[in-house]
Design an enzyme around this catalytic site. Structure first.
Site, PDB file in Angstrom:
ATOM      1  N   GLU A 134       8.057  11.043  10.136  1.00  0.00           N
ATOM      2  CA  GLU A 134       6.841  10.658  10.681  1.00  0.00           C
ATOM      3  C   GLU A 134       5.983  12.270  11.196  1.00  0.00           C
ATOM      4  OE1 GLU A 134       5.163   7.977  11.446  1.00  0.00           O
ATOM      5  OE2 GLU A 134       3.941   8.965  13.123  1.00  0.00           O
ATOM      6  N   TYR A 149      -3.889   0.999  15.901  1.00  0.00           N
ATOM      7  CA  TYR A 149      -2.472   0.966  16.453  1.00  0.00           C
ATOM      8  C   TYR A 149      -2.695   0.732  18.222  1.00  0.00           C
ATOM      9  CZ  TYR A 149      -0.324   2.883  12.259  1.00  0.00           C
ATOM     10  OH  TYR A 149       0.161   3.010  11.120  1.00  0.00           O
ATOM     11  N   ARG A 182       0.735  -1.166  -0.022  1.00  0.00           N
ATOM     12  CA  ARG A 182      -0.152   0.076  -0.018  1.00  0.00           C
ATOM     13  C   ARG A 182       0.827   1.181   0.001  1.00  0.00           C
ATOM     14  NH1 ARG A 182      -2.694   3.046   5.013  1.00  0.00           N
ATOM     15  NH2 ARG A 182      -3.994   4.798   3.662  1.00  0.00           N
ATOM     16  N   ASN A 213      -7.085   8.626   3.338  1.00  0.00           N
ATOM     17  CA  ASN A 213      -6.178   8.019   4.612  1.00  0.00           C
ATOM     18  C   ASN A 213      -6.606   8.907   5.738  1.00  0.00           C
ATOM     19  OD1 ASN A 213      -4.281   6.271   5.857  1.00  0.00           O
ATOM     20  ND2 ASN A 213      -3.594   8.258   6.445  1.00  0.00           N
ATOM     21  N   GLU A 214      -7.270   8.304   6.839  1.00  0.00           N
ATOM     22  CA  GLU A 214      -7.490   8.775   8.008  1.00  0.00           C
ATOM     23  C   GLU A 214      -7.891  10.341   7.940  1.00  0.00           C
ATOM     24  OE1 GLU A 214      -4.250   8.426  10.701  1.00  0.00           O
ATOM     25  OE2 GLU A 214      -4.159   6.120  10.644  1.00  0.00           O
ATOM     26  N   HIS A 263      -3.156  10.926   0.916  1.00  0.00           N
ATOM     27  CA  HIS A 263      -2.442  10.589   2.316  1.00  0.00           C
ATOM     28  C   HIS A 263      -1.993  12.038   2.918  1.00  0.00           C
ATOM     29  CE1 HIS A 263      -0.853   7.405   4.996  1.00  0.00           C
ATOM     30  NE2 HIS A 263      -0.709   8.340   5.751  1.00  0.00           N
ATOM     31  N   ASN A 315      -7.220   1.317   9.955  1.00  0.00           N
ATOM     32  CA  ASN A 315      -5.765   1.797  10.627  1.00  0.00           C
ATOM     33  C   ASN A 315      -6.035   1.656  11.886  1.00  0.00           C
ATOM     34  OD1 ASN A 315      -4.834   2.157   8.027  1.00  0.00           O
ATOM     35  ND2 ASN A 315      -4.336   4.253   8.177  1.00  0.00           N
ATOM     36  N   GLU A 317      -3.267  -0.233   8.027  1.00  0.00           N
ATOM     37  CA  GLU A 317      -1.967   0.247   8.619  1.00  0.00           C
ATOM     38  C   GLU A 317      -2.300  -0.615  10.091  1.00  0.00           C
ATOM     39  OE1 GLU A 317      -0.991   4.234   9.144  1.00  0.00           O
ATOM     40  OE2 GLU A 317      -1.498   4.600   6.974  1.00  0.00           O
TER      41      GLU A 317
HETATM   42  S1  NCW Z   1       0.817  10.075  12.915  1.00  0.00           S
HETATM   43  C1  NCW Z   1      -0.394   8.895  12.614  1.00  0.00           C
HETATM   44  N1  NCW Z   1       0.098   7.845  11.934  1.00  0.00           N
HETATM   45  C2  NCW Z   1       1.217   7.363  11.721  1.00  0.00           C
HETATM   46  C3  NCW Z   1       1.684   8.016  10.345  1.00  0.00           C
HETATM   47  O1  NCW Z   1       3.147   7.679   9.721  1.00  0.00           O
HETATM   48  C4  NCW Z   1       0.816   7.338   9.210  1.00  0.00           C
HETATM   49  O2  NCW Z   1       1.073   8.032   7.806  1.00  0.00           O
HETATM   50  C5  NCW Z   1      -0.703   7.649   9.792  1.00  0.00           C
HETATM   51  O3  NCW Z   1      -1.376   6.863   8.782  1.00  0.00           O
HETATM   52  C6  NCW Z   1       1.093   6.087  11.833  1.00  0.00           C
HETATM   53  O4  NCW Z   1      -0.130   5.804  11.484  1.00  0.00           O
HETATM   54  C7  NCW Z   1      -0.938   7.008  11.013  1.00  0.00           C
HETATM   55  N2  NCW Z   1      -1.561   9.055  13.169  1.00  0.00           N
HETATM   56  C8  NCW Z   1      -1.825  10.242  13.784  1.00  0.00           C
HETATM   57  C9  NCW Z   1      -1.968   9.790  15.395  1.00  0.00           C
HETATM   58  C10 NCW Z   1      -1.777  11.194  16.055  1.00  0.00           C
HETATM   59  C11 NCW Z   1      -2.712  11.102  17.193  1.00  0.00           C
HETATM   60  C12 NCW Z   1      -2.788  12.252  17.990  1.00  0.00           C
HETATM   61  C13 NCW Z   1      -3.737  12.355  18.796  1.00  0.00           C
HETATM   62  C14 NCW Z   1      -3.734  14.078  19.460  1.00  0.00           C
HETATM   63  C15 NCW Z   1      -5.289  14.077  20.080  1.00  0.00           C
END
Ligand code: NCW
Length: 476
Positions: free
Chosen positions: A434, A308, A74, A165-166, A120, A306, A377
């Protein structure tokens, strides 16, 4: 414990995090190039300007994927490589498009199935400046549909498309906390448009409309001849009550997931926002017109997940502030009895808790009628990894265990709970940029030596996934 015989697994990345080459072959700037240039926004003052140099190392990356046994990969396309100014009346950059066409050909030749993310987070900067980018429903959704059509047409060999994405991250972190590009916050001295009580919900709505338009275009004009599938990727944490005896905490657990995942998934599966969100946000949460409901409802061929981490959830008493985005609750790593959710990592938001993965797979399946799920993810950073020697870094037993625990939890969800999970992409193929954490946090199964020509060193975890999946995937 097992997984279906056609189960696909591999690794995931994103364009701005790995490609570098930001000024090459006609690429235009994205909002992340602009954001990284603002002092103080990125922890180590870095940017994705060079990153892993993957734009120049496609062969090396594909060889790496092959050597690790991956059957899927991906990655995301950089919109501003393909249309440097982003818009539907702006020129297409053939060089940028050709780069991805060739990359997909090469992947397929290596026996690896591409999963393409169209967006993304790296919106062409020109669109942000021209009309407010993600805040402008009509313009943004029309430009995204145009961009998506160009990609569908040019890359018919890709059979798995992910629109966004997200979107939670782009909406909340980009338009409420200001932690991500374009960095809007409520503080009007820092952001001329900042209104974190409204903007995130407008942006979220606009993502859904743009998703709906791209899916409609794909289904009407490309899917009949290409035969692929399309969906969205959403992020969300598992939840456990801070006090299991307190009904308010138990209820807040569902609300937390609704504010993260159902915000997007309920409109896609049911055609409306969750009641809990409407109740708290009132008319600050946009409403769907009947035409929009028709566009968005039913617009997923699969659910991209996704995932984690997990959190203990504590209900907050009283009226939440207008810019609250969590659902009037606190997220904690310890519960009432002092139990900890999981060990620390390098990411302030991430603590492994594999049972939560299984629980969330079940939660989603029950709510949305057992849709086909691709885990797009899953992975972890590792406390202090950036300060270790190379010998220590490649012995990443912590990450090996993370993947082992999470993949087995997923296999149990498939085998014992009836969850329809069909693919798994580990985050990430290699250490990369990151976002606001810069290069200090490493998520890769491959170490990247940024100081020495971006040389790649697979860690133990990189090699651990093939035997794990070989042992779980049923033989035909
Ligand atoms: S930063 C993030 N991620 C990481 C990133 O490398 C990837 O591109 C994303 O799809 C790993 O997976 C995702 N997610 C953001 C999390 C931040 C949470 C902060 C919460 C604050 C309230």
């Amino acid at each position: 414990m097992s997984l279906p015989s056609d189960f696909k697994w591999g690794f995931a990345t994103a364009a701005y995090q790995i490609e570098g080459a930001v000024n090459e072959d006609g690429r235009g700037p994205s909002i992340w190039d602009t954001f990284c240039a603002i002092p103080g926004k990125i922890a180590d003052g870095s940017s994705g300007a060079v990153a892993c140099d993957s734009y120049h190392r496609t062969k090396e990356d594909i060889d790496l994927l092959k050597s690790l046994g991956a059957t899927a990969y991906r990655f995301s396309l950089s919109w501003s490589r393909i249309i440097p100014l982003g818009g539907r009346n702006d020129p297409v950059n053939q060089k940028g498009l050709d780069h991805y066409v060739k990359f997909v050909d090469d992947l397929l030749e290596a026996g690896i199935e591409p999963f393409i993310t169209l967006f993304h987070w790296d919106l062409p900067d020109a669109l942000d400046k021209r009309y407010g980018g993600l805040l402008n429903k009509e313009e943004f959704s029309a430009d995204f549909e145009n961009y998506a059509r160009i990609c569908f047409k040019a890359i018919p060999k890709c059979k798995h498309w992910i629109t966004f994405n997200e979107p939670w991250c782009s909406s909340i972190l980009g338009y409420n906390t200001g932690y991500f590009a374009p960095g809007h916050t409520s503080d009007r001295s820092k952001s001329p448009v900042g209104d974190s009580a409204r903007e995130p919900w407008i942006v979220g709505h606009n993502f859904l409309i743009a998703h709906g338009k791209a899916v409609k275009a794909y289904r009407e004009d490309f899917k009949p001849t290409q035969g692929g599938e399309i969906g969205i990727t959403l992020n969300g944490d598992a939840t456990l009550p801070w006090d299991p005896e307190d009904p308010a905490d138990v209820e807040a657990c569902d609300r937390k997931i609704e504010f993260a995942i159902s915000w997007f998934a309920d409109p896609i599966y049911f055609g409306k926002y969750p009641d809990s969100m409407r109740k708290q946000l009132g008319d600050r949460l946009p409403t769907f017109t009947p035409e929009e409901v028709a566009l968005v409802k039913g617009s997923n061929d699969f659910y991209g997940m996704n995932h984690y981490t997990a959190n203990y959830i504590k209900h907050k008493k009283g009226v939440p502030p207008e810019d609250d985005f969590l659902g009037n609750l606190e997220t904690l790593f310890y519960n009432k009895n002092g139990d900890c959710i999981g060990p620390e990592t390098q990411s302030f938001w991430l603590r492994p808790h594999a049972q939560g993965f299984r629980d969330l797979l079940n939660w989603l399946s029950k709510r949305y009628g057992y849709p086909k799920i691709y885990v797009t993810e899953n992975g972890t950073s590792l406390k202090g990894e950036n300060d270790m020697s190379l010998e220590q870094i490649v012995e990443d037993d912590f990450r090996v265990k993370y993947f082992d625990d999470y993949v087995r939890a997923m296999a149990k969800a498939y085998e014992e709970d009836g969850v329809n999970v069909r693919g798994y992409l580990a985050w990430s193929l290699m250490d990369n940029f990151e976002w606001a954490e810069g290069y200090e946090t490493r998520f890769g199964v491959t170490y990247v030596d940024y100081a020495n020509d971006q040389k790649r060193y697979p860690k133990k975890s990189a090699k651990s996934l093939k035997p794990l999946f070989d042992s779980l995937i049923k033989k035909e």
